[in-house]
Design a protein around this motif. Structure first.
Motif, short mmCIF file in Angstrom:
data_model
loop_
_atom_site.label_atom_id
_atom_site.label_comp_id
_atom_site.label_asym_id
_atom_site.label_seq_id
_atom_site.Cartn_x
_atom_site.Cartn_y
_atom_site.Cartn_z
N PRO A 180 0.85 -1.19 0.00
CA PRO A 180 0.00 0.00 0.00
C PRO A 180 0.89 1.25 0.00
CG PRO A 180 0.04 -0.98 2.18
CD PRO A 180 0.83 -1.89 1.29
N THR A 181 0.52 2.24 -0.79
CA THR A 181 1.34 3.45 -0.88
C THR A 181 0.65 4.68 -0.28
OG1 THR A 181 0.50 3.89 -3.12
CG2 THR A 181 2.56 2.63 -2.93
N GLY B 79 12.56 -14.89 -15.81
CA GLY B 79 13.58 -13.95 -16.27
C GLY B 79 13.05 -12.57 -16.61
N GLN B 80 11.86 -12.26 -16.19
CA GLN B 80 11.23 -10.98 -16.48
C GLN B 80 10.75 -10.34 -15.18
OE1 GLN B 80 8.17 -11.44 -19.50
NE2 GLN B 80 9.20 -13.26 -20.26
N GLY B 81 10.35 -9.10 -15.25
CA GLY B 81 9.80 -8.42 -14.08
C GLY B 81 9.19 -7.09 -14.47
N GLY B 82 8.47 -6.49 -13.55
CA GLY B 82 7.85 -5.20 -13.84
C GLY B 82 7.06 -4.68 -12.65
N THR B 83 6.36 -3.59 -12.89
CA THR B 83 5.56 -2.94 -11.86
C THR B 83 4.17 -2.65 -12.40
OG1 THR B 83 7.52 -1.88 -10.96
CG2 THR B 83 5.41 -0.92 -10.36
N PHE B 84 3.17 -2.87 -11.57
CA PHE B 84 1.81 -2.46 -11.85
C PHE B 84 1.48 -1.36 -10.85
CE2 PHE B 84 1.75 -6.85 -13.36
CZ PHE B 84 1.25 -6.66 -14.64
N PRO B 85 1.57 -0.09 -11.25
CA PRO B 85 1.31 0.98 -10.29
C PRO B 85 -0.19 1.23 -10.10
CG PRO B 85 1.85 1.90 -12.43
CD PRO B 85 1.98 0.39 -12.55
N ASP B 86 -0.50 1.75 -8.95
CA ASP B 86 -1.82 2.27 -8.63
C ASP B 86 -2.99 1.33 -8.85
OD1 ASP B 86 -3.14 4.28 -7.32
OD2 ASP B 86 -3.71 5.31 -9.15
N LEU B 87 -2.87 0.11 -8.39
CA LEU B 87 -4.05 -0.73 -8.25
C LEU B 87 -4.75 -0.23 -6.99
CD1 LEU B 87 -2.55 -4.23 -9.00
CD2 LEU B 87 -3.88 -2.78 -10.52
N THR B 88 -6.06 -0.40 -6.91
CA THR B 88 -6.78 0.15 -5.77
C THR B 88 -7.77 -0.86 -5.19
OG1 THR B 88 -8.55 1.08 -7.16
CG2 THR B 88 -6.66 2.50 -6.69
N THR B 89 -8.05 -0.67 -3.91
CA THR B 89 -9.18 -1.32 -3.25
C THR B 89 -9.94 -0.20 -2.54
OG1 THR B 89 -7.79 -1.81 -1.32
CG2 THR B 89 -8.11 -3.59 -2.91
N SER B 90 -11.25 -0.33 -2.46
CA SER B 90 -12.07 0.74 -1.88
C SER B 90 -13.14 0.20 -0.95
CB SER B 90 -12.79 1.53 -3.00
OG SER B 90 -11.87 2.17 -3.82
N ALA B 91 -13.53 1.04 -0.03
CA ALA B 91 -14.65 0.76 0.86
C ALA B 91 -15.42 2.06 1.04
CB ALA B 91 -14.16 0.24 2.21
N SER B 92 -16.69 1.95 1.33
CA SER B 92 -17.49 3.16 1.54
C SER B 92 -18.35 3.01 2.78
CB SER B 92 -18.36 3.45 0.31
OG SER B 92 -19.30 2.42 0.12
N HIS C 194 -4.32 2.87 -2.40
CA HIS C 194 -3.53 2.74 -3.63
C HIS C 194 -2.40 1.76 -3.37
CE1 HIS C 194 -5.58 6.23 -5.40
NE2 HIS C 194 -5.68 6.59 -4.13
N TRP C 195 -2.19 0.83 -4.30
CA TRP C 195 -1.20 -0.24 -4.17
C TRP C 195 -0.24 -0.18 -5.34
CZ3 TRP C 195 -1.59 -3.83 -0.14
CH2 TRP C 195 -2.80 -3.81 0.58
N SER C 196 1.00 -0.47 -5.07
CA SER C 196 2.01 -0.67 -6.11
C SER C 196 2.37 -2.15 -6.08
CB SER C 196 3.24 0.19 -5.84
OG SER C 196 4.23 -0.07 -6.82
#
Length: 181
Positions: free
Chosen positions: A85-86, A152-165, A143-145
Protein backbone atom coordinates in the motif's frame (compact mmCIF):
# COMPACT_ATOMS: atom_id res chain seq x y z
CA UNK A 1 -20.13 -0.53 4.40
CA UNK A 2 -19.54 -1.36 0.72
CA UNK A 3 -16.28 -2.92 -0.48
CA UNK A 4 -14.86 -3.22 -4.01
CA UNK A 5 -11.70 -4.68 -5.51
CA UNK A 6 -10.14 -3.83 -8.83
CA UNK A 7 -8.27 -7.08 -9.43
CA UNK A 8 -9.38 -9.62 -12.01
CA UNK A 9 -9.74 -12.34 -9.40
CA UNK A 10 -12.14 -10.30 -7.28
CA UNK A 11 -14.56 -10.31 -10.22
CA UNK A 12 -14.58 -14.11 -10.17
CA UNK A 13 -12.39 -14.62 -13.25
CA UNK A 14 -9.09 -15.95 -11.93
CA UNK A 15 -6.56 -16.22 -14.72
CA UNK A 16 -5.04 -19.56 -15.72
CA UNK A 17 -1.45 -20.25 -14.67
CA UNK A 18 1.36 -18.77 -16.79
CA UNK A 19 3.24 -20.61 -19.51
CA UNK A 20 6.79 -20.11 -20.78
CA UNK A 21 5.46 -18.83 -24.11
CA UNK A 22 3.49 -15.88 -22.72
CA UNK A 23 4.70 -12.33 -23.45
CA UNK A 24 6.07 -10.19 -20.62
CA UNK A 25 2.78 -8.37 -19.81
CA UNK A 26 0.78 -11.58 -19.66
CA UNK A 27 3.30 -13.24 -17.32
CA UNK A 28 3.17 -10.25 -14.95
CA UNK A 29 -0.61 -10.27 -15.10
CA UNK A 30 -0.59 -13.88 -13.93
CA UNK A 31 1.33 -12.95 -10.80
CA UNK A 32 -0.83 -9.92 -10.17
CA UNK A 33 -4.03 -11.91 -10.48
CA UNK A 34 -2.87 -14.19 -7.66
CA UNK A 35 -2.38 -11.38 -5.10
CA UNK A 36 -5.34 -11.00 -2.73
CA UNK A 37 -5.43 -7.34 -1.69
CA UNK A 38 -7.29 -6.72 1.56
CA UNK A 39 -10.22 -4.35 1.46
CA UNK A 40 -9.94 -1.27 3.67
CA UNK A 41 -11.94 -1.25 6.90
CA UNK A 42 -12.87 2.34 7.69
CA UNK A 43 -12.50 3.52 11.27
CA UNK A 44 -13.21 7.07 12.44
CA UNK A 45 -13.51 9.16 15.55
CA UNK A 46 -15.80 10.42 16.88
CA UNK A 47 -17.58 7.12 16.29
CA UNK A 48 -21.16 7.47 15.14
CA UNK A 49 -22.21 11.05 14.54
CA UNK A 50 -19.59 13.67 13.65
CA UNK A 51 -19.90 17.34 14.63
CA UNK A 52 -19.39 20.43 12.49
CA UNK A 53 -16.00 22.04 13.28
CA UNK A 54 -14.83 19.07 15.40
CA UNK A 55 -11.82 17.19 13.92
CA UNK A 56 -12.64 13.79 12.47
CA UNK A 57 -9.79 11.28 12.70
CA UNK A 58 -9.65 8.82 9.80
CA UNK A 59 -7.77 5.54 9.72
CA UNK A 60 -7.91 2.06 8.31
CA UNK A 61 -7.63 -1.12 10.27
CA UNK A 62 -3.86 -1.77 10.53
CA UNK A 63 -4.47 -5.46 9.71
CA UNK A 64 -5.49 -4.42 6.18
CA UNK A 65 -2.38 -2.27 5.65
CA UNK A 66 0.68 -4.31 4.80
CA UNK A 67 2.61 -6.21 2.18
CA UNK A 68 0.78 -8.97 0.30
CA UNK A 69 2.47 -11.51 -1.93
CA UNK A 70 1.58 -14.54 -4.03
CA UNK A 71 3.25 -16.95 -6.39
CA UNK A 72 1.70 -18.64 -9.43
CA UNK A 73 3.45 -21.67 -10.84
CA UNK A 74 3.23 -24.49 -13.34
CA UNK A 75 6.02 -26.95 -14.11
CA UNK A 76 9.10 -24.94 -15.06
CA UNK A 77 7.46 -21.50 -14.63
CA UNK A 78 7.03 -19.46 -11.46
CA UNK A 79 5.83 -15.84 -11.18
CA UNK A 80 5.77 -13.90 -7.88
CA UNK A 81 3.96 -10.63 -7.21
CA UNK A 82 4.33 -8.39 -4.15
CA UNK A 83 1.84 -5.58 -3.40
CA UNK A 84 2.52 -2.66 -1.04
CA UNK A 85 0.00 0.00 0.00
CA UNK A 86 1.34 3.45 -0.88
CA UNK A 87 -1.41 5.84 0.25
CA UNK A 88 -5.10 6.19 0.97
CA UNK A 89 -7.39 8.84 -0.45
CA UNK A 90 -10.68 9.75 1.15
CA UNK A 91 -13.66 11.29 -0.62
CA UNK A 92 -15.46 12.95 2.29
CA UNK A 93 -18.86 13.46 0.63
CA UNK A 94 -18.86 17.23 1.19
CA UNK A 95 -16.88 17.99 -1.99
CA UNK A 96 -13.46 17.63 -0.36
CA UNK A 97 -10.79 14.94 -0.54
CA UNK A 98 -8.09 13.95 1.93
CA UNK A 99 -4.90 12.16 0.89
CA UNK A 100 -2.88 10.31 3.54
CA UNK A 101 0.55 8.69 3.15
CA UNK A 102 -0.34 5.80 5.45
CA UNK A 103 -3.32 4.14 7.09
CA UNK A 104 -3.86 7.00 9.56
CA UNK A 105 -3.44 7.12 13.33
CA UNK A 106 -6.10 5.64 15.64
CA UNK A 107 -7.66 8.10 18.07
CA UNK A 108 -6.10 7.47 21.51
CA UNK A 109 -8.35 6.44 24.39
CA UNK A 110 -9.10 9.52 26.47
CA UNK A 111 -7.69 11.78 23.74
CA UNK A 112 -8.66 15.44 23.33
CA UNK A 113 -11.70 15.58 21.00
CA UNK A 114 -10.54 18.98 19.69
CA UNK A 115 -7.08 17.69 18.70
CA UNK A 116 -6.63 17.10 14.96
CA UNK A 117 -5.24 13.81 13.68
CA UNK A 118 -1.47 13.97 13.20
CA UNK A 119 -1.65 12.44 9.73
CA UNK A 120 -5.16 11.74 8.41
CA UNK A 121 -8.19 13.77 9.33
CA UNK A 122 -10.90 16.14 8.18
CA UNK A 123 -13.06 18.90 9.61
CA UNK A 124 -16.61 19.17 8.31
CA UNK A 125 -17.82 22.76 7.89
CA UNK A 126 -21.47 21.91 7.23
CA UNK A 127 -24.09 19.56 8.60
CA UNK A 128 -25.17 16.55 6.55
CA UNK A 129 -28.85 17.26 7.33
CA UNK A 130 -29.59 18.32 3.73
CA UNK A 131 -27.94 15.20 2.23
CA UNK A 132 -29.73 12.07 1.07
CA UNK A 133 -30.18 9.95 4.19
CA UNK A 134 -28.88 12.93 6.21
CA UNK A 135 -25.33 11.58 5.82
CA UNK A 136 -22.25 12.26 3.68
CA UNK A 137 -21.12 9.30 1.54
CA UNK A 138 -17.45 8.58 2.38
CA UNK A 139 -15.13 6.46 0.24
CA UNK A 140 -11.65 5.31 1.28
CA UNK A 141 -9.42 4.16 -1.61
CA UNK A 142 -6.12 2.42 -0.85
CA UNK A 143 -3.53 2.74 -3.63
CA UNK A 144 -1.20 -0.24 -4.17
CA UNK A 145 2.01 -0.67 -6.11
CA UNK A 146 2.60 -4.22 -7.32
CA UNK A 147 5.98 -5.55 -8.46
CA UNK A 148 6.38 -8.93 -10.11
CA UNK A 149 9.15 -11.18 -11.36
CA UNK A 150 9.50 -14.59 -12.94
CA UNK A 151 10.65 -16.39 -16.07
CA UNK A 152 13.58 -13.95 -16.27
CA UNK A 153 11.23 -10.98 -16.48
CA UNK A 154 9.80 -8.42 -14.08
CA UNK A 155 7.85 -5.20 -13.84
CA UNK A 156 5.56 -2.94 -11.86
CA UNK A 157 1.81 -2.46 -11.85
CA UNK A 158 1.31 0.98 -10.29
CA UNK A 159 -1.82 2.27 -8.63
CA UNK A 160 -4.05 -0.73 -8.25
CA UNK A 161 -6.78 0.15 -5.77
CA UNK A 162 -9.18 -1.32 -3.25
CA UNK A 163 -12.07 0.74 -1.88
CA UNK A 164 -14.65 0.76 0.86
CA UNK A 165 -17.49 3.16 1.54
CA UNK A 166 -19.60 4.22 4.47
CA UNK A 167 -21.66 7.22 5.53
CA UNK A 168 -20.91 9.90 8.12
CA UNK A 169 -23.74 11.78 9.79
CA UNK A 170 -22.55 15.27 10.67
CA UNK A 171 -24.61 17.28 13.16
CA UNK A 172 -24.39 20.92 14.06
CA UNK A 173 -24.38 21.74 17.77
CA UNK A 174 -26.56 24.73 18.59
CA UNK A 175 -25.97 26.97 21.57
CA UNK A 176 -28.93 28.56 23.26
CA UNK A 177 -28.40 31.84 25.08
CA UNK A 178 -31.05 32.64 27.68
CA UNK A 179 -29.56 35.89 28.93
CA UNK A 180 -28.28 36.80 32.40
CA UNK A 181 -29.67 35.03 35.42
Amino acid sequence: MRHTRTLQEAEGSAAPPPTKEEPKGAVGGQGRSQVHLPLPRIVDNPAGEQLVSLPTWLWGDPASWGVCSATAQVPGVMVTAVARPTSVSWSMGDGTSVSCPGPGTPFPPGGDPWAPSPDCGHVYRDSSAAQAGQAFPVIATVHWSVIWWGVGQGGTFPDLTTSASTQFRVAEAQALGTGPR
